[in-house]
Structures are given as C-alpha cells and as structure tokens.
Scaffold this active site. Structure first.
Site, mmCIF file in Angstrom:
data_model
loop_
_atom_site.group_PDB
_atom_site.id
_atom_site.type_symbol
_atom_site.label_atom_id
_atom_site.label_comp_id
_atom_site.label_asym_id
_atom_site.label_seq_id
_atom_site.Cartn_x
_atom_site.Cartn_y
_atom_site.Cartn_z
ATOM 1 N N PHE A 81 -16.789 -9.973 19.142
ATOM 2 C CA PHE A 81 -18.160 -10.125 19.638
ATOM 3 C C PHE A 81 -19.056 -9.022 19.092
ATOM 4 O O PHE A 81 -20.230 -9.256 18.806
ATOM 5 C CB PHE A 81 -18.167 -10.117 21.174
ATOM 6 C CG PHE A 81 -19.514 -10.400 21.762
ATOM 7 C CD1 PHE A 81 -19.984 -11.701 21.867
ATOM 8 C CD2 PHE A 81 -20.322 -9.366 22.213
ATOM 9 C CE1 PHE A 81 -21.243 -11.972 22.409
ATOM 10 C CE2 PHE A 81 -21.574 -9.621 22.761
ATOM 11 C CZ PHE A 81 -22.040 -10.927 22.857
ATOM 12 N N CYS B 248 -10.597 -11.709 14.664
ATOM 13 C CA CYS B 248 -9.699 -12.800 15.040
ATOM 14 C C CYS B 248 -9.894 -13.110 16.518
ATOM 15 O O CYS B 248 -9.709 -12.238 17.363
ATOM 16 C CB CYS B 248 -8.253 -12.420 14.752
ATOM 17 S SG CYS B 248 -7.066 -13.677 15.233
ATOM 18 N N VAL B 249 -10.255 -14.358 16.796
ATOM 19 C CA VAL B 249 -10.410 -14.829 18.168
ATOM 20 C C VAL B 249 -9.424 -15.981 18.340
ATOM 21 O O VAL B 249 -9.558 -17.013 17.676
ATOM 22 C CB VAL B 249 -11.846 -15.317 18.448
ATOM 23 C CG1 VAL B 249 -11.990 -15.723 19.910
ATOM 24 C CG2 VAL B 249 -12.868 -14.248 18.073
ATOM 25 N N HIS C 127 -14.076 -19.058 27.099
ATOM 26 C CA HIS C 127 -14.442 -17.768 26.505
ATOM 27 C C HIS C 127 -14.382 -17.839 24.980
ATOM 28 O O HIS C 127 -15.281 -17.338 24.293
ATOM 29 C CB HIS C 127 -13.491 -16.686 27.044
ATOM 30 C CG HIS C 127 -13.777 -15.314 26.547
ATOM 31 N ND1 HIS C 127 -14.849 -14.567 26.991
ATOM 32 C CD2 HIS C 127 -13.125 -14.541 25.643
ATOM 33 C CE1 HIS C 127 -14.842 -13.397 26.380
ATOM 34 N NE2 HIS C 127 -13.802 -13.364 25.555
#
Length: 158
Positions: free
Chosen positions: A66, A89-90, A97
């Site tokens: 973010f 990296c998400v 979320h």
C-alpha cells in the site's frame, strides 16, 4: 493463465536504450519479504546486465505494498531519478482487503507516473497463494523483478 505460457524473464531484446547514465529508484515492500527480496534481486540483475551503474540504483523500502505509491512519489520527485520500479506482493486472503490494496496500489503507481511524467513501474505480484508468488519471484515462471526492470529500461527509450 498467461503466465503459464510465458516465463517472466523472457523479453524482446530489441529497443534497449543506453542506460549507462540513467538513475533508477527501486521501491521495495517489506511485506512478504522472501518474495520481494527475490523480485529486487531480479530487477537489479537486469538493470546491471543492460548497463546501469550500481551507483545509479537507489533502493528505498516501505512497510507494505500500500505504501509503494507514496514511496514512488517521494522518489519520483527527485529530478535526477529517471525511472522508479515498485516491487511488492499482495497475496489473496479470505477478506476483501486484497481487492482494496491491489486497486489502490495500481491506481497510485499509475498516478505518480502521470504526475511526474516518468516511468513508474508496477512490479507487484497479486497471486492467490504463497507458492504462486514464489513461482513468479525466481521460480518456475521466472522473475517479475526482471520484467519490471526491462519495462523501466524500455520506457526510457520511448
């Protein structure tokens, strides 16, 4: 899935500009560090392979993906920086979320690029699992860090 058909380390070697005098900022998320460090190594390797000087590559760490947008903005504000590479990296979880973070990061990085009129590259993995992330951070699908770096290089030759 497109990545299953292509290794992220494979790219056209045409239209590679001289980057020996270019300066790069690489903004790296500390979240999912095992993945983002591998992405960083891929990006650095590609930059050096194509003529970037080590002293012209600056690393900045941010806590999570973010925060990549603001980190990118802070580095893009530096006039001497020619391109910014954002690495993160998400991984999909059980809540929404993931969707909010990915959307915010994609829009934020795009906005920084347009605001400063310089390449700000989205090198952020958005996999469903940890294994998919590892597969794209130097694993069986190559390294998205390589892809992000070559994208920055090619955009400088636009």
């Amino acid at each position: 899935m497109a990545t299953q058909l292509k290794n992220l380390c494979e790219y056209s070697s045409g239209n590679i500009p001289d980057i020996s005098d270019k300066k790069f900022a690489v903004v790296v998320s500390e979240w999912n560090e095992d993945v983002t460090e591998a992405l960083y190594e891929g990006a650095i390797s590609t930059l050096l392979k194509h003529g970037a000087k080590k002293e012209n590559i600056f690393r900045k760490d941010v806590p999570g993906s973010f925060e990549l947008s603001l980190g990118a903005q802070w580095t893009a504000e530096i006039e001497e920086i020619d391109a910014v590479i954002c690495l993160g990296c998400v991984i999909q979880g059980e809540t929404k979320h993931f969707d909010f973070i990915c959307d915010a990061v994609a829009h934020g990085i795009t906005n920084v690029s347009l605001k400063y009129n310089k390449p700000v590259i989205f090198g952020v993995l958005t996999p469903n699992t940890q294994q998919q992330a590892l597969d794209r951070a130097g694993g069986k699908h190559g390294n998205k860090g390589d892809e992000a770096a070559i994208t920055a290089i090619k955009m400088l030759g636009f």
